[in-house]
Design an enzyme around this catalytic site. Structure first.
Site, PDB file in Angstrom:
ATOM      1  N   LYS A 168     -40.398 -21.104  20.943  1.00  0.00           N
ATOM      2  CA  LYS A 168     -41.756 -20.620  21.203  1.00  0.00           C
ATOM      3  C   LYS A 168     -42.818 -21.539  20.606  1.00  0.00           C
ATOM      4  O   LYS A 168     -42.697 -22.002  19.487  1.00  0.00           O
ATOM      5  CB  LYS A 168     -41.924 -19.209  20.694  1.00  0.00           C
ATOM      6  CG  LYS A 168     -41.510 -18.214  21.787  1.00  0.00           C
ATOM      7  CD  LYS A 168     -41.370 -16.820  21.280  1.00  0.00           C
ATOM      8  CE  LYS A 168     -42.501 -16.448  20.378  1.00  0.00           C
ATOM      9  NZ  LYS A 168     -43.815 -16.400  20.977  1.00  0.00           N
TER      10      LYS A 168
ATOM     11  N   TRP B 130     -46.683  -8.673  25.552  1.00  0.00           N
ATOM     12  CA  TRP B 130     -46.553  -9.231  26.890  1.00  0.00           C
ATOM     13  C   TRP B 130     -47.652  -8.758  27.835  1.00  0.00           C
ATOM     14  O   TRP B 130     -47.487  -8.769  29.051  1.00  0.00           O
ATOM     15  CB  TRP B 130     -45.142  -8.932  27.433  1.00  0.00           C
ATOM     16  CG  TRP B 130     -44.080  -9.643  26.620  1.00  0.00           C
ATOM     17  CD1 TRP B 130     -44.279 -10.662  25.721  1.00  0.00           C
ATOM     18  CD2 TRP B 130     -42.660  -9.398  26.599  1.00  0.00           C
ATOM     19  NE1 TRP B 130     -43.093 -11.058  25.153  1.00  0.00           N
ATOM     20  CE2 TRP B 130     -42.072 -10.308  25.676  1.00  0.00           C
ATOM     21  CE3 TRP B 130     -41.825  -8.504  27.274  1.00  0.00           C
ATOM     22  CZ2 TRP B 130     -40.702 -10.331  25.411  1.00  0.00           C
ATOM     23  CZ3 TRP B 130     -40.455  -8.538  27.014  1.00  0.00           C
ATOM     24  CH2 TRP B 130     -39.908  -9.442  26.104  1.00  0.00           C
TER      25      TRP B 130
ATOM     26  N   ASP C 168     -36.943  -0.306  23.365  1.00  0.00           N
ATOM     27  CA  ASP C 168     -36.738  -1.748  23.231  1.00  0.00           C
ATOM     28  C   ASP C 168     -37.911  -2.404  22.517  1.00  0.00           C
ATOM     29  O   ASP C 168     -39.064  -2.166  22.871  1.00  0.00           O
ATOM     30  CB  ASP C 168     -36.629  -2.393  24.627  1.00  0.00           C
ATOM     31  CG  ASP C 168     -35.304  -2.087  25.307  1.00  0.00           C
ATOM     32  OD1 ASP C 168     -34.286  -2.030  24.611  1.00  0.00           O
ATOM     33  OD2 ASP C 168     -35.297  -1.925  26.539  1.00  0.00           O
TER      34      ASP C 168
ATOM     35  N   GLU D  67     -41.777 -11.790  17.829  1.00  0.00           N
ATOM     36  CA  GLU D  67     -42.629 -12.749  18.532  1.00  0.00           C
ATOM     37  C   GLU D  67     -44.088 -12.675  18.064  1.00  0.00           C
ATOM     38  O   GLU D  67     -44.775 -13.681  17.979  1.00  0.00           O
ATOM     39  CB  GLU D  67     -42.542 -12.429  20.018  1.00  0.00           C
ATOM     40  CG  GLU D  67     -43.275 -13.359  20.932  1.00  0.00           C
ATOM     41  CD  GLU D  67     -42.954 -13.029  22.386  1.00  0.00           C
ATOM     42  OE1 GLU D  67     -41.766 -12.812  22.694  1.00  0.00           O
ATOM     43  OE2 GLU D  67     -43.887 -12.979  23.190  1.00  0.00           O
TER      44      GLU D  67
ATOM     45  N   HIS E 221     -26.264 -14.301  28.814  1.00  0.00           N
ATOM     46  CA  HIS E 221     -27.068 -15.391  29.383  1.00  0.00           C
ATOM     47  C   HIS E 221     -26.210 -16.415  30.088  1.00  0.00           C
ATOM     48  O   HIS E 221     -26.709 -17.251  30.823  1.00  0.00           O
ATOM     49  CB  HIS E 221     -27.892 -16.052  28.275  1.00  0.00           C
ATOM     50  CG  HIS E 221     -28.729 -15.061  27.525  1.00  0.00           C
ATOM     51  ND1 HIS E 221     -28.253 -14.387  26.421  1.00  0.00           N
ATOM     52  CD2 HIS E 221     -29.972 -14.601  27.741  1.00  0.00           C
ATOM     53  CE1 HIS E 221     -29.178 -13.561  25.982  1.00  0.00           C
ATOM     54  NE2 HIS E 221     -30.237 -13.666  26.762  1.00  0.00           N
TER      55      HIS E 221
HETATM   56  N1  GLN Z   1     -33.545  -2.672  28.410  1.00  0.00           N
HETATM   57  C1  GLN Z   1     -33.862  -4.013  28.786  1.00  0.00           C
HETATM   58  C2  GLN Z   1     -32.785  -4.563  29.707  1.00  0.00           C
HETATM   59  O1  GLN Z   1     -31.663  -4.146  29.561  1.00  0.00           O
HETATM   60  C3  GLN Z   1     -33.984  -4.889  27.575  1.00  0.00           C
HETATM   61  C4  GLN Z   1     -34.394  -6.291  27.950  1.00  0.00           C
HETATM   62  C5  GLN Z   1     -34.691  -7.183  26.777  1.00  0.00           C
HETATM   63  O2  GLN Z   1     -34.152  -7.017  25.721  1.00  0.00           O
HETATM   64  N2  GLN Z   1     -35.520  -8.169  26.946  1.00  0.00           N
HETATM   65  O3  GLN Z   1     -33.046  -5.405  30.537  1.00  0.00           O
END
Ligand code: GLN
Ligand code: ZN
Length: 769
Positions: free
Chosen positions: A116, A568, A606, A612, A701
């Site tokens: 970042k 965001w 979440d 950040e 990922h």
């Molecule tokens: N609940 C969201 C998902 O599963 C969490 C995404 C995230 O942590 N950025 O996509």
């Protein structure tokens, strides 16, 4: 006469032209010449726009095809070891290989680390340095841009990242005692040769961005900064040292002592540093003031800016420059295209283009105070600001009253964590090492098209509901078949975890073209929080009701936390963030209650952006963390003791904010720990963390799916650090970017890994004396 300049402009194009061209190029549908032509066009129009405005210098060098830090890595030959000597990988191919990774037959090279850019939502590619790095200058690309810009016939200023910041943002292979600053001297040689080359083609001004001076810079780095700029004084160019994102604070004297021609400071984020800056300016230096917020989208209060600027102008005359606080890279292009918004809101917006107009007006007001045209425009600006302040929904009495009545008790669960755990065990009846997911399931073509058709009106509400219900039922059934313990609905209705809530809450607006670059070709369109936030109807209840009907198993509701929504979004600047966070928290609190009424005993809030928003300066962090934690607790503490509150965060380095993580008082936290070593699990244990933890057992990922054995091994390592009764088994993040096959395979293996591990634990228990 005050002068105007910009630190940098957005570069993705008003219609994201750069994004489309890049992606076409990567697909093989646009060749390098075609891509370069789009880039040249975007640069040209940015310069043209500056030429048409009343700017005293046009900025060159702020454009980048992918990332400005990567551009510097190539210009200075800061090529990671693994990329050195890969024959055949040259020019743009090498550039994109560094950005996105590369595969040639058996040969695979990972991409540069993406980090970042200070506390923004922009991500840069970190140079990777080691003992063998040999800085060397190749300024061809930059010089070509300079000559392209010179065709305009206006005075230019070339902008670069300064040497201190460039090294500060790099990663070093510290083997054999190598340190980043070891490269300072050879790097300065490159900067000096570059200045020479720029001087040769007639450039006089060089902007060197040093935002690193606004962080907690260690003493050796401060000394290095002094050394560096004393060396750079040998350059023929006039150097503008640009600082932003925070105040210079203890580096204020340092910055103003350096032998540079001008210093830029951010007086939006740190207005108080103006006085100190003026004291230290001396008789010869010029001062550039970032008076317009480069990172937000709101109109500036020009009258009060002028009030502050007039005495400075009197004192400095033409040694005063005006600009935005930082580069406009972080702002969208033009608010003119957002006329669908309520008029007062629309007029209250200032994107990059409007910010430039504001600067022009400020300059005019300082230089020709008696002009009736100027007075007229200032009046217009004030009335737009007044209209924004009284915009319907800006201030909502019900919200304010409720907020004022919040007490400390509202931020505390009814019982302590241990007591809650007992109750939850009884109601949920989960096995040891319960399995779950982070929320989202694959967002396949069909789901995306359904959402799009509904948005565009070709699919009616009933049709949309039916298709989403089918998607939710399918996802629930899949999880039942796989044998997961805690199910989710899969989030098929969410395009984005913040935008989704923004669309449903009062106080939010959605722009049509408010895109900003996140990294490379990836752009985001943050929602706008313009007013007091209020929940009018359920946010997720319809979907959760469908899921509730579809299964008798424990089901987890899914909400985005207040801090992440703020991080965001573009947030109003007339209210402290803590107030906005609490408003959002109250909306979520009501949603949690309604989820409970639906028979949902688990709710995940979440907070992937909690870290950040962490302030750049350590001394500012406690205050931020206090309101961030408070807001989370306000959102979740209305839950009854039997309701299990989960939270999820997408990173694993939080040794330094562990106390705050604990203070969230969540019952379960799931985190990304699949990639790094198990530092975090160790940190948690050492900090005496006693709530449940789900350190991801595999990395979502990557398209590679690990086997059950691999996941079980991972689990085994986790269990070395945490007691089994505290551990959950889950992937490290949401599954929305994966396909169904990958997810099915991975979750099958994950459930199997948990089963095997439970058996193993049971055997150990029997075997124990
Ligand atoms: N609940 C969201 C998902 O599963 C969490 C995404 C995230 O942590 N950025 O996509
Ligand atoms: Zn995540």
């Amino acid at each position: 006469m005050a002068k105007l300049h910009l630190l940098g402009l957005p570069r993705i194009g008003p219609d994201r032209e750069l994004k489309w061209a890049l992606e076409k190029h990567w697909r093989g549908d646009l060749d390098q010449t075609g891509l370069q032509a789009v880039a040249a066009q975007l640069r040209q129009s940015a310069w043209q726009q500056q030429a048409e405005r009343d700017l005293d210098l046009i900025t060159v060098g702020d454009f980048s095809l992918y990332d400005q830090v990567l551009d510097h890595s190539l210009m200075f030959n800061l090529i990671p070891k693994r990329f050195r000597g890969t024959p055949g990988l040259t020019g743009l191919d090498r550039y994109f290989a560094l950005a996105r990774g590369w595969q040639g037959g058996e040969h695979k090279l990972g991409p540069s680390p993406m980090l970042k850019w200070f506390d923004t939502n922009y991500h840069y590619l970190a140079p990777e340095l080691d003992q063998g790095t040999q800085p060397e200058l190749d300024a061809t690309a930059l010089l070509a841009q300079v000559s392209q810009a010179q065709a305009l016939g206006k005075p230019l200023k070339v902008t670069l990242i300064g040497p201190i910041t460039l090294l500060w943002l790099s990663q070093a292979d510290t083997e054999e005692g190598f340190q980043r600053l070891d490269l300072l001297e050879p790097l300065l040689q490159c900067y000096l040769s570059l200045s020479q080359q720029l001087n040769n083609v007639g450039i006089t001004w060089l902007q060197l961005d040093e935002p690193a001076l606004c962080v907690d810079l260690p003493a050796d780095w401060r000394a290095a900064c002094e050394r560096a700029y004393n060396r750079l004084a040998a350059s023929q160019l006039d150097i503008l040292l640009a600082t932003y994102f925070e105040g210079l604070r203890e580096n204020l004297s340092l910055a103003f002592q350096l032998p540079v021609a001008a210093v830029h400071i951010d007086v939006v984020r740190a207005p108080d540093q103006l006085v100190g800056a003026l004291d230290r300016l001396g008789p010869n230096k010029q001062l550039s003031l970032g008076v317009i917020d480069g990172r937000n989208i709101w109109r500036t209060d020009l009258e009060s800016a002028l009030e502050r600027l007039r005495p400075v102008q009197e004192r400095l005359g033409d040694r005063l420059w005006l600009s935005t606080s930082c580069s406009l890279l972080h702002a969208p292009y033009s608010a003119a295209r957002e006329a669908h918004l309520p008029e007062a809101l629309h007029r209250g917006l200032a994107f990059a283009e409007e910010k430039q107009a504001e600067l022009e007006l400020l300059k005019a007001a300082l230089n020709e105070p008696d002009s009736t045209r100027v007075t007229q425009q200032l009046d217009d600006a004030s009335s737009a600001l007044a209209a924004l302040a009284s915009l319907p929904g800006r201030s909502n009495d019900r919200v304010r009253q409720r907020q004022d009545q919040v007490t400390e008790a509202d931020r505390r669960r009814g019982q302590n964590a241990a007591a809650r755990k007992k109750i939850q065990q009884q109601t949920l009846n989960l096995p040891l090492l319960p399995t779950t997911t982070i929320g989202s399931f694959p967002q396949d073509q069909a789901i995306r098209e359904t959402r799009k058709a509904f948005r565009q009106g070709s699919l009616d509400e009933a049709g949309y509901q039916a298709r989403m219900a089918a998607a939710i039922e399918k996802t629930v059934r899949l999880q039942e078949d796989l044998g997961l313990d805690v199910l989710v609905h899969g989030e098929p209705e969410r395009n984005d975890m913040v935008e989704y809530f923004g669309d449903r809450l009062e106080g939010f607006a959605t722009t049509r073209f408010g895109w900003v670059q996140s990294y490379g070709s990836r752009c985001v369109k943050p929602p706008v929080i313009f007013g007091d936030c209020q929940r009018r109807t359920g946010l997720t209840l319809d979907w959760m009701a469908i899921a509730r009907k579809a299964t008798a198993k424990p089901l987890k509701g899914m909400l985005t936390g207040p801090v992440t929504i703020i991080a965001w979004s573009f947030v109003r600047d007339d209210l402290p963030l803590a107030r906005v966070a609490d408003q959002l928290a109250l909306c979520l609190r009501d949603e949690v209650r309604d989820l409970e009424a639906l028979g949902i005993d688990i709710v995940q809030v979440d907070e992937p952006a909690l870290r950040e928003l962490l302030p750049l300066r350590k001394t500012d962090r406690p205050a931020y963390l206090a309101w961030a934690v408070d807001a989370f607790r306000l959102a979740t503490s209305g839950a009854s003791s039997g309701t299990q509150i989960h939270t999820h965060m997408c990173y694993s380095q939080f040794g330094d904010i562990m106390a705050n993580i604990r203070a969230l008082d969540a019952d379960v936290i799931t985190i990304e720990a699949a990639r790094g070593e198990l530092v975090l699990v160790r940190d948690l244990h050492e900090a005496g963390y006693s709530a449940d933890v789900g350190p991801g057992v595999y990395d979502i990922h990557s398209p590679l799916v690990p086997s059950a054995e691999e996941m079980q091994k991972r689990l085994g390592q986790i269990l070395l650090h945490l007691p089994a009764g505290q551990v959950w088994v889950n992937p490290d993040c949401g599954l929305k970017t994966r396909n169904w096959d990958q997810v099915e395979t991975a979750l099958t293996a994950m459930v199997e890994a948990a089963r095997q591990q439970r058996k193993l634990l049971a055997r150990e228990l029997v075997a124990a004396p």
